[in-house]
Design an enzyme around this catalytic site. Structure first.
Site, short mmCIF file in Angstrom:
data_model
loop_
_atom_site.label_atom_id
_atom_site.label_comp_id
_atom_site.label_asym_id
_atom_site.label_seq_id
_atom_site.Cartn_x
_atom_site.Cartn_y
_atom_site.Cartn_z
N ARG A 166 0.79 -1.22 -0.07
CA ARG A 166 0.03 0.03 -0.05
C ARG A 166 0.83 1.26 -0.14
O ARG A 166 0.53 2.12 0.77
CB ARG A 166 -0.78 0.06 1.19
CG ARG A 166 -1.98 -1.31 1.34
CD ARG A 166 -2.95 -0.98 0.25
NE ARG A 166 -4.05 -1.91 0.30
CZ ARG A 166 -4.05 -3.10 -0.01
NH1 ARG A 166 -3.19 -3.73 -0.78
NH2 ARG A 166 -5.19 -3.75 -0.02
N SER A 239 -10.66 -0.57 3.01
CA SER A 239 -9.90 -0.93 4.48
C SER A 239 -9.30 0.55 4.82
O SER A 239 -8.95 1.32 4.12
CB SER A 239 -8.73 -1.81 4.25
OG SER A 239 -8.96 -2.99 3.85
N GLU A 335 -5.06 4.29 6.32
CA GLU A 335 -4.74 3.96 4.89
C GLU A 335 -5.23 4.98 4.06
O GLU A 335 -4.24 5.51 2.88
CB GLU A 335 -5.47 2.74 4.29
CG GLU A 335 -4.66 1.66 3.44
CD GLU A 335 -5.45 1.51 2.22
OE1 GLU A 335 -4.78 1.79 1.23
OE2 GLU A 335 -6.25 1.03 2.31
N1 EPU Z 1 -10.80 -10.70 10.19
C1 EPU Z 1 -11.70 -10.72 11.15
N2 EPU Z 1 -12.30 -9.69 11.44
C2 EPU Z 1 -12.86 -8.76 10.62
C3 EPU Z 1 -12.03 -8.67 9.35
C4 EPU Z 1 -10.88 -9.71 9.28
O1 EPU Z 1 -11.24 -11.52 12.05
O2 EPU Z 1 -13.66 -8.16 10.84
C5 EPU Z 1 -9.58 -11.38 9.91
C6 EPU Z 1 -10.20 -12.57 8.74
O3 EPU Z 1 -10.91 -13.77 9.22
C7 EPU Z 1 -8.82 -13.01 8.13
C8 EPU Z 1 -8.05 -11.94 8.36
O4 EPU Z 1 -8.53 -11.25 9.37
O5 EPU Z 1 -8.50 -14.27 8.79
C9 EPU Z 1 -7.75 -11.04 7.02
O6 EPU Z 1 -9.15 -10.71 6.43
P1 EPU Z 1 -9.33 -10.26 4.90
O7 EPU Z 1 -8.92 -11.57 4.07
O8 EPU Z 1 -10.80 -9.80 4.89
O9 EPU Z 1 -8.55 -9.37 4.62
P2 EPU Z 1 -7.99 -7.95 5.33
O10 EPU Z 1 -6.57 -8.11 5.76
O11 EPU Z 1 -8.98 -7.51 6.29
C10 EPU Z 1 -6.86 -7.10 3.09
C11 EPU Z 1 -6.76 -5.66 2.08
C12 EPU Z 1 -8.02 -5.78 1.36
C13 EPU Z 1 -8.31 -7.09 0.58
C14 EPU Z 1 -8.11 -8.18 1.31
C15 EPU Z 1 -8.06 -9.24 0.35
C16 EPU Z 1 -5.74 -4.27 3.72
C17 EPU Z 1 -5.65 -3.08 4.31
N3 EPU Z 1 -6.45 -4.55 3.14
O12 EPU Z 1 -7.92 -7.08 4.01
O13 EPU Z 1 -7.91 -4.39 0.77
O14 EPU Z 1 -9.32 -6.73 -0.49
O15 EPU Z 1 -7.02 -8.23 2.30
O16 EPU Z 1 -6.87 -9.36 -0.15
O17 EPU Z 1 -4.31 -4.81 3.43
C18 EPU Z 1 -8.34 -2.34 0.53
O18 EPU Z 1 -7.40 -2.03 0.60
O19 EPU Z 1 -9.11 -1.27 0.71
C19 EPU Z 1 -8.73 -3.52 0.83
C20 EPU Z 1 -10.12 -3.95 0.69
#
Ligand code: EPU
Length: 339
Positions: A166, A239, A335
């Protein structure tokens, strides 16, 4: 047609949070000539120039005393083919997801994991957009930007953009480079990335054992739609925090204290924590104060239920930051760009 300047324009429909602030001056840039005219107009009025794309990574906390220039340039072209590798160039104002769909229709793979990300082609390199195991840098070959200080055009190679999670040179040198067009290396052969999160499982559930790039795109659209609110229905900027990188010692301590902690070891020894997990564990998921809230299905996403101001959304973000720091000793970095 020359640049059309408008005074005191509401930016409500130009930011995906749907925050209602105004721009002192506003214009659409359809081409490089418009961009140059806007630079002159801003200088004449002694106003800063704020360039936006889809407004999907932006939190506006007050009226913008600037010339807000929305990139609206269009055009996608194939520049060359070298065996399976195809170089495609798109203008900065092209909306991102339709561009992904265009590439899939041409039989070109590479962008499918980045399906349904809001925003524009020109904004994508700023924060090196990424999702489901692929980042922009993995398919990027170069871009053309205007140096706002000198007015010269400059070509950037992959290395020169200094992409990181990012992050990019353009984010670090905010306000200097104005991205005009971006080039991607796509592939006629499908080298699919299925190992991140629920992608493979989702395809298997649909009975797809030999997926195409289009199948992957559709699976990712379905996964995203289940968890991430559609900005057209509920204001948000994706995010709101980055997933924090922490020292291995801290990650180890948290692992001991917090059963189920989601943590990914990085090549450099640091550990990336899932900020959404920490925020949910701290009790913020689904929290709402007035019209500012934390999405009920994804704790990493702040939402505007209607009339939240940017200040209210920022205030909520700061409360979450303070709480996560107090509970876990982890600093969360915001972010989107906060203005
Ligand atoms: N999780 C929770 N609770 C929540 C959200 C997430 O426990 O409320 C846990 C999930 O269960 C999982 C882990 O956290 O084990 C990761 O969650 P997720 O796969 O939804 O991805 P993220 O880390 O929350 C990142 C990116 C997203 C991208 C997704 C998928 C960042 C800041 N965000 O989110 O990007 O779509 O991975 O690759 O890196 C964005 O940048 O706007 C964005 C949506």
């Amino acid at each position: 047609m020359s640049l059309q300047l408008q005074e005191w324009v509401s930016l409500k429909t130009f930011n995906t949070f749907g925050v209602d602030v105004r721009a002192q001056l506003f214009a659409d840039a359809h081409n490089e000539q418009d961009v140059r005219a806007a630079l002159v107009a801003a200088a004449q009025r002694e106003l800063p120039l704020l360039v936006i794309g889809g407004g999907s990574n932006l939190l506006l906390t007050r009226d913008v005393e600037a010339l807000v220039l929305r990139m609206a340039s269009r055009g996608i072209r194939i520049l060359g083919e070298d065996g399976q590798r195809v170089i495609v160039e798109a203008e900065a104002g092209e909306p991102w997801h339709p561009f992904v769909l265009w590439s899939l229709q041409q039989g070109l793979a590479g962008l499918e994991n980045l399906s349904l990300i809001p925003g524009t082609v020109g904004a994508a390199p700023m924060q090196n957009i990424g999702a489901y195991g692929v980042e922009l840098k993995d398919v990027f070959v170069g871009l053309t930007a205007l140096d706002r200080q000198t007015g010269e055009l400059r070509e950037f190679s992959l290395v020169e953009c200094a992409f990181a999670y990012r992050d990019s040179l353009f984010k670090r040198e905010a306000g200097r480079w104005l991205i005009l067009r971006v080039r991607f290396a796509l592939s006629r052969a499908s080298e699919l990335h299925l190992d991140y999160g629920p992608v493979r499982q989702r395809l298997a559930e649909q009975g797809i054992s030999a997926p195409t790039a289009t199948d992957v795109s559709q699976a990712i659209c379905a996964i995203r739609s289940e968890k991430l609110p559609d900005p057209a229905e509920l204001g948000n900027a994706g995010s709101f925090f980055k997933n924090p990188l922490v020292a291995p010692e801290l990650a180890e301590r948290l692992r001991g204290e917090q059963a189920g902690l989601v943590a990914y070891s990085q090549a450099d020894g640091q550990v990336k924590l899932a900020a959404g997990w920490l925020i949910e564990r701290a009790g913020w998921k689904g929290f709402r104060d007035g019209d500012a809230g934390v999405h009920r299905l994804q704790a990493l996403v702040l939402v505007n239920y209607g009339r939240a101001t940017g200040q209210q959304l920022l205030g909520l973000a700061q409360r979450i930051q303070a709480d996560v720091l107090a509970r876990y000793g982890v600093s969360l970095e915001i972010e989107p760009n906060v203005l």
